[in-house]
Design a protein around this motif. Structure first.
Motif, mmCIF file in Angstrom:
data_model
loop_
_atom_site.group_PDB
_atom_site.id
_atom_site.type_symbol
_atom_site.label_atom_id
_atom_site.label_comp_id
_atom_site.label_asym_id
_atom_site.label_seq_id
_atom_site.Cartn_x
_atom_site.Cartn_y
_atom_site.Cartn_z
ATOM 1 N N UNK A 74 0.815 -1.206 0.000
ATOM 2 C CA UNK A 74 0.000 0.000 0.000
ATOM 3 C C UNK A 74 0.852 1.260 0.000
ATOM 4 N N UNK A 75 2.010 1.206 0.619
ATOM 5 C CA UNK A 75 2.910 2.359 0.565
ATOM 6 C C UNK A 75 3.404 2.572 -0.863
ATOM 7 N N UNK A 76 3.811 1.488 -1.543
ATOM 8 C CA UNK A 76 4.286 1.609 -2.925
ATOM 9 C C UNK A 76 3.168 2.097 -3.842
ATOM 10 N N UNK A 77 1.969 1.553 -3.629
ATOM 11 C CA UNK A 77 0.832 1.971 -4.460
ATOM 12 C C UNK A 77 0.519 3.452 -4.246
ATOM 13 N N UNK A 78 0.611 3.909 -2.998
ATOM 14 C CA UNK A 78 0.372 5.328 -2.739
ATOM 15 C C UNK A 78 1.363 6.194 -3.504
ATOM 16 N N UNK A 89 9.128 11.271 -0.075
ATOM 17 C CA UNK A 89 9.383 11.973 1.194
ATOM 18 C C UNK A 89 8.074 12.242 1.926
ATOM 19 N N UNK A 90 7.036 12.632 1.174
ATOM 20 C CA UNK A 90 5.750 12.888 1.806
ATOM 21 C C UNK A 90 5.182 11.645 2.469
ATOM 22 N N UNK A 91 5.302 10.505 1.780
ATOM 23 C CA UNK A 91 4.807 9.251 2.354
ATOM 24 C C UNK A 91 5.611 8.869 3.591
ATOM 25 N N UNK A 92 6.939 8.988 3.510
ATOM 26 C CA UNK A 92 7.785 8.635 4.658
ATOM 27 C C UNK A 92 7.477 9.523 5.856
ATOM 28 N N UNK A 93 7.333 10.823 5.626
ATOM 29 C CA UNK A 93 7.040 11.745 6.715
ATOM 30 C C UNK A 93 5.676 11.449 7.326
ATOM 31 N N UNK A 94 4.709 11.139 6.473
ATOM 32 C CA UNK A 94 3.369 10.806 6.977
ATOM 33 C C UNK A 94 3.410 9.565 7.859
ATOM 34 N N UNK A 95 4.146 8.540 7.442
ATOM 35 C CA UNK A 95 4.230 7.305 8.215
ATOM 36 C C UNK A 95 4.902 7.550 9.557
ATOM 37 N N UNK A 135 -3.244 12.413 3.288
ATOM 38 C CA UNK A 135 -2.447 11.745 2.256
ATOM 39 C C UNK A 135 -2.794 12.263 0.864
ATOM 40 N N UNK A 136 -4.038 12.604 0.651
ATOM 41 C CA UNK A 136 -4.407 13.190 -0.637
ATOM 42 C C UNK A 136 -3.739 14.554 -0.814
ATOM 43 N N UNK A 179 -3.980 5.206 1.449
ATOM 44 C CA UNK A 179 -2.925 5.011 2.435
ATOM 45 C C UNK A 179 -3.338 5.608 3.772
ATOM 46 N N UNK A 180 -3.972 6.769 3.746
ATOM 47 C CA UNK A 180 -4.434 7.387 4.986
ATOM 48 C C UNK A 180 -5.471 6.531 5.687
ATOM 49 N N UNK A 181 -6.402 5.953 4.912
ATOM 50 C CA UNK A 181 -7.424 5.100 5.520
ATOM 51 C C UNK A 181 -6.797 3.842 6.119
ATOM 52 N N UNK A 182 -5.822 3.277 5.425
ATOM 53 C CA UNK A 182 -5.165 2.053 5.916
ATOM 54 C C UNK A 182 -4.390 2.325 7.204
ATOM 55 N N UNK A 183 -3.625 3.385 7.236
ATOM 56 C CA UNK A 183 -2.844 3.721 8.441
ATOM 57 C C UNK A 183 -3.779 4.099 9.591
ATOM 58 N N UNK A 184 -4.860 4.806 9.282
ATOM 59 C CA UNK A 184 -5.840 5.115 10.323
ATOM 60 C C UNK A 184 -6.382 3.843 10.956
ATOM 61 N N UNK A 185 -6.636 2.831 10.128
ATOM 62 C CA UNK A 185 -7.118 1.563 10.657
ATOM 63 C C UNK A 185 -6.112 0.909 11.588
#
Length: 787
Positions: free
Chosen positions: A235-239, A260-266, A309-310, A318-324
């Motif tokens: 899911x990270x790669x897909x995002x 970088x945005x994905x890494x910082x968000x995680x 994430x959007x 990705x935001x919905x998955x991490x929220x879960x």
């Protein structure tokens, strides 16, 4: 995702393949046929009339058809030992151009017209469904399991993603331009295709592993943990891939922003975000009267993180998955709240989404020999790549050849995860319609073939002694009381009762990190007198040490119950089925102060499942419990523990529990009391005596049955003692009343009686005659554990 996408996948035992399947086939087929016979002709007749741009009635009819067909086909699939989602996907194929469109094109077009305005209505439900499905996927992502199996899961996941990703990426680079939605953006499609082939459906894997009774086996946990890691990485790669697709070009700025945005968000999500999510759920639970407020809070958390994430340029999934994931790790997410959310998604969004995905696929394109050959090649590449990666990863992780073979067989299911990925790719313009159909076909075939392959490979694996011992402990924990508690409430003052209750709550909470709310009842500010005074003849040298001692005593007395709970939790080691993973206990504590028993009763109604009460005025001199205790526990419906001691002048330092007496009779409440007693004994290195009271009979058969029952009860308690690593002694009393037997045994030098009781109806707290006699006449510390 089939764990919650099929009602029974992770929540109840599956029927064996074929059991009840044929019996259920005919009713299911007739039900689907009858429904379609009513709805489709009506839609076909409506197609002959001029229709508005978007019809609300048609939208409702679409939802109804998708729900009914999805539910019936899902149930049918489960009866044949397959995931419910596969049945729903097949139901969509039946309703789409693949089947209904061939048999009756006019009816299919009438029920699901191609008009953009009409499609947008059902598509909106599907888009929301994707977020909801990924929210629940994250909630079932067990990071503790990943940490437990460690190296093996990491190597399997790394190789299991890398090998099929390379295969899929290479395939994307060599695809004909006719299959690409944007030939000039081939790189994005290739990245997406590689990621799609590398993901496993963790819920289908978990379903089959559980169906084989392998969920608690070492290899079963490695398989599920590896699938969890693969899902997360995918899911990270897909995002990131969607971020590139949205930008419409590939350049260093676009790639850097997405990565970088994905890494910082995680990073922020699993540090600051984790605490914010926990506090939001707790605050909502404690301040809203509605039982659905927490579900609303969870949905808002999902929406907020999806929007974040959007905003950073990657896909909102990705935001919905991490929220879960964060919601699932919340310490106060009760089973009741989880079931509410699961029911909504399983009943509505799941059948609609997966039926719609099947509806979108058009299998008629496989009449083209080139596309059919490409489909076979796609399935072969996906299967060989996944099997090879998982097998190599298993060997690198130290597994045997047979275990690595089982891993390779188990990780090949794509299932619902692949369908969601393909649907997102189609909606973003990364996949063409034909490529979408090919991927859905591959997902169906790999998913249907995985269960028999995994069952075949798992049957060849024997169980070792260490694994058998762990499974026995897990079996005890599954039906245990302490191990299944989720959230504790403590009402305590600074009396001896309150101090012991605080210690008890801390030990129970520390056994498994159970969040605890502490209500400090009747606390007074300022220094309290300890009832001792020094004579004038005391020396001056003694005066200074006396003042220090009194100050220390005052600090102890003023030390709040919340601090006592945290301190006691550290004295406890966690109850873990893996002995080498046990560690000092810790607990998340919230402190509240209430002045009256009535306000404590209001707090007790906020979703706790264990309430420990320790206040000074517990025992009524005239017999029974005081009105204060009754008011405190009024309205609380969960398990209850009430502390009582008639010892005078006791201090926290005087509570030294070395011998515990627990009467047992085979009931659930007496077993609960035994678990509480062993929790105390485990921390204080105390001995536990189980007292069994029976009556003799001249009837030989009844005497034999009574003896068998006694042996079964004592054997169960002995197993509990072994689980808690506690020294157990058992004794039996015959032909004596239970209360008299307890009082006689208590005189033999015990420090504590733990008695399992049941609450009786009435205006005052009453646990029955036996408990009443023990309360009034036993002159030692007593703990009543009530259902």
């Amino acid at each position: 995702m089939e764990g919650f996408f099929g009602d029974s996948a992770l929540t109840r035992a599956h029927r064996p393949a074929g059991t009840g399947g044929r019996a259920a086939l005919r009713p299911a087929v007739w039900a689907v046929t009858a429904t379609l016979a009513i709805l489709i002709p009506a839609a076909a007749l409506a197609a002959d009339k001029p229709a508005p741009a978007a019809s609300d009635a048609l939208f409702i009819a679409q939802i109804g058809v998708l729900l009914l067909v999805g539910r019936l086909m899902g149930e049918l699939a489960q009866r044949f030992g397959q995931p419910a989602v596969m049945g729903q996907l097949v139901g969509g194929l039946l309703l789409g151009p693949s089947v209904l469109g061939l048999i009756w094109p006019a009816a299919q077009h009438a029920l699901f017209p191609a008009a953009a305005e009409q499609k947008s209505m059902i598509t909106a439900v599907s888009e929301l469904g994707i977020l909801m499905l990924l929210l629940l996927t994250g909630m079932e992502t067990d990071l503790q399991l990943v940490r437990r199996v460690g190296r093996s899961a990491i190597t399997v996941a790394a190789a299991g993603v890398a090998v099929p990703f390379v295969c899929g990426f290479a395939l994307g680079e060599f695809l004909p331009d006719a299959l690409l939605p944007k030939p000039d953006a081939r790189l994005v499609t290739a990245i997406f295709l590689g990621t799609a082939l590398s993901i496993s459906s963790v819920k289908i894997v978990a379903m089959v592993v559980r169906d084989m009774n392998f969920m608690r086996r070492d290899l079963g946990q490695i398989i599920v943990a590896s699938a969890i890691l693969e899902d997360t990485i995918g899911w990270v790669i897909i995002a990131v891939a969607f971020g590139l697709a949205s930008a419409g070009k590939i350049d260093p700025w676009t790639v850097g922003r997405a990565v970088i945005g994905t890494a910082l968000f995680m990073v922020l999500s699993f540090t600051i975000g984790r605490r914010l999510v926990f506090e939001a759920i707790r605050w909502t639970n404690d301040n809203f009267k509605s039982e659905f407020a927490v579900v609303t809070a969870i949905l808002l958390i999902m929406i907020a993180m999806a929007l974040i994430t959007d905003w950073i340029g990657v896909k909102d999934v990705l935001g919905a998955f991490v929220a879960g994931i964060l919601v699932g790790e919340s310490p106060i997410l009760t089973r009741h709240i989880d079931d509410q959310l699961r029911g909504l998604i399983t009943a509505l969004f799941m059948p609609v989404f997966f039926c719609l995905a099947g509806l979108t696929a058009d299998l008629t394109v496989l009449k083209n020999p080139q596309l059919a050959a490409l489909t076979v090649g796609l399935i072969a590449i996906a299967s060989v790549g996944k099997f090879t990666g998982a097998f190599v990863g298993g060997k690198l992780g130290g597994l045997s050849r047979a275990e690595a073979l089982a891993l390779g067989c188990g990780m090949n299911a794509r299932g619902s995860t692949e369908v969601i990925v393909a649907t997102l790719g189609l909606s973003m313009g990364v996949l063409s319609q034909n490529l979408f159909t090919l991927i859905v076909t591959m997902a169906v075939i790999t998913t249907l073939s995985m269960p028999p392959m995994l069952r075949w490979s798992l049957r060849r694996l024997p169980m070792n002694r260490k694994e058998r011992q762990r499974l026995k402990r897990e079996e005890l924990d599954a039906k245990g009381f302490v191990t299944n508690l989720e959230r504790l409430l403590l009402a305590a003052d600074d009396s001896p009762n309150g101090k012991f209750a605080s210690r008890l709550a801390g030990l129970v909470a520390g056994s498994g990190g159970k969040p605890t709310t502490v209500v400090e009842f009747g606390q007074k500010n300022g220094r309290k007198s300890n009832g001792r005074s020094k004579s004038k003849s005391d020396s001056k040298s003694d005066s200074k040490s006396s003042e220090e001692a009194e100050a220390k005593t005052a600090d102890t007395e003023q030390g709040d119950a919340a601090h006592a709970v945290k301190t006691s939790a550290k004295d406890m080691t966690t109850l873990d089925t893996h002995p080498d993973e046990e560690k000092p206990g810790s607990v998340d504590v919230i402190k509240r102060t209430h002045d009256t028993p009535d306000t404590i009763a209001d707090e007790a109604r906020k979703g706790y499942d264990f309430f420990v009460v320790g206040i000074a005025k517990t025992h009524n001199p005239k017999g029974g419990f005081t009105r204060d205790v009754t008011k405190v526990v009024n309205g609380f419906e969960g398990a209850l523990a009430v502390v009582d001691s008639q010892a005078k002048g006791a201090d926290a330092s005087d509570i030294d529990i070395k011998r515990i007496l627990v009467p047992i009779n085979g009931t659930e409440v007496s077993r609960r009391a035994a678990e509480i007693a062993m929790t105390l004994a485990r921390a204080d290195d105390a001995d536990v005596t189980a007292l069994y009271v029976t009556r003799s009979t001249s009837d030989g058969r009844r005497r034999s049955a009574s003896r068998r029952h006694e042996q079964a009860v004592l054997k169960d308690i002995a197993a509990l003692a072994d689980r808690y690593d506690v020294t157990l002694r058992s004794t039996t009393r015959t032909n004596v009343a239970p209360d008299e037997a307890i009082l006689r045994e208590a005189k033999r030098g015990y420090d504590l009686i733990v008695l399992g009781v049941s609450r009786r109806p009435g205006d005052t707290l009453y646990f029955g005659n036996t408990a009443g006699v023990v309360l009034d006449h036993a002159k030692i510390l007593k703990l009543f554990v009530a259902s």
